[in-house]
Write a protein that holds these residues in place. Structure first.
Motif, PDB file in Angstrom:
ATOM      1  N   SER A  63       0.821  -1.212   0.000  1.00  0.00           N
ATOM      2  CA  SER A  63       0.000   0.000   0.000  1.00  0.00           C
ATOM      3  C   SER A  63       0.853   1.260   0.000  1.00  0.00           C
ATOM      4  CB  SER A  63      -0.980  -0.006   1.170  1.00  0.00           C
ATOM      5  OG  SER A  63      -0.310  -0.252   2.371  1.00  0.00           O
ATOM      6  N   VAL A  64       1.898   1.285   0.823  1.00  0.00           N
ATOM      7  CA  VAL A  64       2.728   2.498   0.852  1.00  0.00           C
ATOM      8  C   VAL A  64       3.490   2.654  -0.467  1.00  0.00           C
ATOM      9  CG1 VAL A  64       4.664   3.632   1.980  1.00  0.00           C
ATOM     10  CG2 VAL A  64       2.909   2.561   3.345  1.00  0.00           C
ATOM     11  N   GLY A  65       3.930   1.537  -1.040  1.00  0.00           N
ATOM     12  CA  GLY A  65       4.663   1.579  -2.309  1.00  0.00           C
ATOM     13  C   GLY A  65       3.802   2.138  -3.427  1.00  0.00           C
ATOM     14  N   ILE A  66       2.638   1.495  -3.657  1.00  0.00           N
ATOM     15  CA  ILE A  66       1.754   1.992  -4.719  1.00  0.00           C
ATOM     16  C   ILE A  66       1.294   3.400  -4.384  1.00  0.00           C
ATOM     17  CG2 ILE A  66      -0.395   1.580  -5.977  1.00  0.00           C
ATOM     18  CD1 ILE A  66      -0.070  -1.359  -5.433  1.00  0.00           C
ATOM     19  N   GLY A  67       0.985   3.621  -3.094  1.00  0.00           N
ATOM     20  CA  GLY A  67       0.507   4.939  -2.673  1.00  0.00           C
ATOM     21  C   GLY A  67       1.503   6.034  -3.003  1.00  0.00           C
ATOM     22  N   SER A  68       2.796   5.765  -2.784  1.00  0.00           N
ATOM     23  CA  SER A  68       3.770   6.833  -3.021  1.00  0.00           C
ATOM     24  C   SER A  68       3.885   7.148  -4.505  1.00  0.00           C
ATOM     25  CB  SER A  68       5.131   6.445  -2.451  1.00  0.00           C
ATOM     26  OG  SER A  68       5.634   5.328  -3.135  1.00  0.00           O
ATOM     27  N   ALA A  69       3.586   6.136  -5.354  1.00  0.00           N
ATOM     28  CA  ALA A  69       3.633   6.412  -6.791  1.00  0.00           C
ATOM     29  C   ALA A  69       2.406   7.210  -7.223  1.00  0.00           C
ATOM     30  CB  ALA A  69       3.707   5.096  -7.574  1.00  0.00           C
ATOM     31  N   VAL A  70       1.240   6.877  -6.669  1.00  0.00           N
ATOM     32  CA  VAL A  70       0.010   7.547  -7.110  1.00  0.00           C
ATOM     33  C   VAL A  70      -0.149   8.912  -6.445  1.00  0.00           C
ATOM     34  CG1 VAL A  70      -2.471   7.234  -7.431  1.00  0.00           C
ATOM     35  CG2 VAL A  70      -0.987   5.247  -7.300  1.00  0.00           C
ATOM     36  N   ALA A  71       0.500   9.085  -5.278  1.00  0.00           N
ATOM     37  CA  ALA A  71       0.286  10.324  -4.521  1.00  0.00           C
ATOM     38  C   ALA A  71       0.759  11.553  -5.290  1.00  0.00           C
ATOM     39  CB  ALA A  71       1.000  10.244  -3.173  1.00  0.00           C
ATOM     40  N   LEU A  72       1.846  11.397  -6.067  1.00  0.00           N
ATOM     41  CA  LEU A  72       2.384  12.570  -6.763  1.00  0.00           C
ATOM     42  C   LEU A  72       1.400  13.152  -7.774  1.00  0.00           C
ATOM     43  CD1 LEU A  72       4.758  14.468  -6.957  1.00  0.00           C
ATOM     44  CD2 LEU A  72       5.744  12.978  -8.696  1.00  0.00           C
ATOM     45  N   PRO A  73       0.846  12.311  -8.675  1.00  0.00           N
ATOM     46  CA  PRO A  73      -0.184  12.866  -9.573  1.00  0.00           C
ATOM     47  C   PRO A  73      -1.362  13.482  -8.820  1.00  0.00           C
ATOM     48  CG  PRO A  73       0.365  10.608 -10.207  1.00  0.00           C
ATOM     49  CD  PRO A  73       1.187  10.926  -9.023  1.00  0.00           C
TER      50      PRO A  73
END
Lengths: 266, 238
Positions: A63-73
């Motif tokens: 969750s943190v991994g995918i989250g950090s990628a999606v959080a920027l957009p």
């Protein structure tokens, strides 16, 4: 050693003494814990607990991994001048930050169960019937919202002069953002992102409510079978160990990544 | 759609009143936790600010433990552990009696312990931000230590702590949802009951989320008003 990283000598000594006392108290706790530890019980449930640690780690890393990628957009959407995009991102962030994680988990896990036929039709049911996947999805959505808000704040707190300097050098806005603004924003965001990681580790315990056997889930299972309260203390020690290790490791990483910003030591 | 709205009606065939009752209990739990949490937070902050290293270590240890444990685990430890402890103590006085810890009380204790751990950090930062001269001035005026703290230092540090405490209140409001797991009829548990009967999980959990959201938004407004009031002497500098 230069003067500036010493501070008043008596303050340093007091700090050291405090730390010594903390270690002492910690050792007392640990000793008490070891004396009440039931080794037979540990032999029976130890391997299960280790698997639980694995599940917790998997949940948090996914969750943190995918989250950090999606959080920027999402953060960029929040900064966008386009009203529609901006409001969509704001709505998403407000919803996931303003409601309890447990309620979100119920919404995803039980809520989607209602649409079983439709899910089966589009071949997604295997995903939503699995509590682990649902928990991972919920946590991803949740941490994305928090991380996006952290990043937005960080990007906004980079001084405007940095944009102007990039412009003066003839860099395009995109290049300025990627090469000048973003690295500085991540440095600012480093500490809150570390806190978010720790919050997710703690928060992931709610997955046990929908029968995911993470550390907490294993603990509840072991308690319901053995009725021995000490399994909760094992879980407490495990969580504390994990959280403290990550906190120390993170502050090491932070010190390392920001070493160019501190006053140079001669 | 109208059927779904109908499910929210008040009275015996709708769930509107049950959900509101749950929301009311959630709010009561959070409000009852707040004073205990604030007092614990302030006391632990004073420990951490004390001169004695032993007291400091005690305060730090408290924060480390209860900030590091998952809230759900703290809740279980208080709920089950409290039950066992009470039973053992009662067995000495009157063997054979059964006890049950009220989940509301367990919720208050666990949530205020956690709130206190986080609040102590907020208070500590605020204590350190109030200039030292303020305490000295109070002493020079002949105020006792307690008077100086109550009348001079506390109002100033509370203003500084307010934004942090406001955030913690929002966290607390959301954490109350965890008590539904130990069978307290809060908003989330009432929703579970409604879902069990109506088989409309998505709709009801969405409504519950929106109710939580509404409480959060109202709280944000209240905190903003409080901050405005506490900052009224600082209008120019802000």
């Amino acid at each position: 050693m230069a003067l500036n990283d010493m501070g008043p000598p008596d303050l340093k000594r007091a700090e050291r003494r405090t730390r010594l006392f903390m270690i002492f108290l910690g050792l007392v706790f640990l000793a008490t814990f070891l004396t009440i530890l039931d080794w037979n019980l540990l032999e029976r449930y130890g391997p299960r607990f280790l698997r639980g640690v694995g599940v917790t780690f998997k949940l948090v890393l996914i969750s943190v991994g995918i989250g950090s990628a999606v959080a920027l957009p999402v953060a960029l959407a929040r900064l966008s001048a386009n009203r529609l995009v901006n409001n969509l991102a704001l709505g998403y962030i407000t919803f996931f930050r303003g409601t309890p994680l447990l309620a979100q988990l119920f919404l995803v896990y039980y809520g989607t169960g209602q649409f079983r036929e439709a899910m089966e039709a589009v071949n997604l049911w295997w995903f939503f019937r699995d509590p682990f996947f649902c928990a991972a999805l919920t946590f991803t959505l949740n941490t994305t919202a928090y991380q996006a808000e952290i990043l937005r704040g960080a990007i906004q707190s980079v001084p405007k002069g940095q944009w102007e300097a990039g412009h003066a050098l003839g860099l395009s806005r995109a290049v300025t953002f990627l090469k000048v603004i973003l690295p500085q924003a991540y440095i600012i965001a480093l500490r809150p992102l570390g806190n978010e990681l720790i919050l997710m580790i703690k928060g992931s315990a709610v997955a046990s409510v929908v029968t995911v056997f993470d550390i907490m889930g294993t603990t509840r299972l072991a308690f319901s079978r053995s009725f021995d309260f000490q399994v909760y203390l094992w879980a407490a020690v495990l969580y504390l160990f994990i959280v403290e290790t990550i906190r120390i490791a993170w502050s090491f990483i932070e010190r390392r990544l920001t070493r160019h910003l501190r006053v140079s030591r001669s | 759609m109208t059927e779904l709205i109908g499910l929210l009606s008040f009275g015996s065939d709708g769930w509107g009143d049950e959900l509101l009752e749950g929301a009311f209990l959630t709010l009561r739990l959070a409000l009852a936790t707040l004073p205990f949490g604030l007092v614990i937070g302030l006391c632990v902050a004073l420990l951490k600010n004390a001169e004695s290293p032993a007291l400091q270590a005690l305060g730090n240890l408290y924060t480390t433990i209860f900030r590091g444990l998952p809230e759900l685990l703290t809740l279980f430890i208080i709920y089950f552990g409290g039950q066992i402890l009470l039973k053992e103590m009662l067995d000495v006085v009157a063997p054979g009696t059964t006890v049950e810890v009220s989940s509301f009380v367990a919720g208050i204790i666990a949530l205020s312990i956690v709130f206190g751990a986080f609040a102590s950090e907020v208070f500590l930062a605020a204590i350190r931000a109030v200039p030292k001269g303020q305490g000295e001035a109070a002493a020079a005026l002949g105020l006792s230590r307690w008077q100086g703290f109550r009348l001079v230092l506390f109002p100033q540090l509370f203003r500084l702590a307010l934004p942090g405490l406001g955030n913690l209140w929002l966290v607390l409001l959301k954490d109350t949802a965890l008590v539904s797991v130990i069978a307290l009829d809060d908003l989330l548990r009432q929703t579970n009951v409604a879902v069990g009967v109506t088989k409309e999980p998505f709709f009801f959990y969405l409504v519950a989320c929106l109710l939580y959201l509404a409480m959060s938004l109202v709280s944000t407004t209240c905190v903003a008003l409080l901050e405005k009031r506490y900052n009224r002497g600082f209008a120019g500098s802000r």
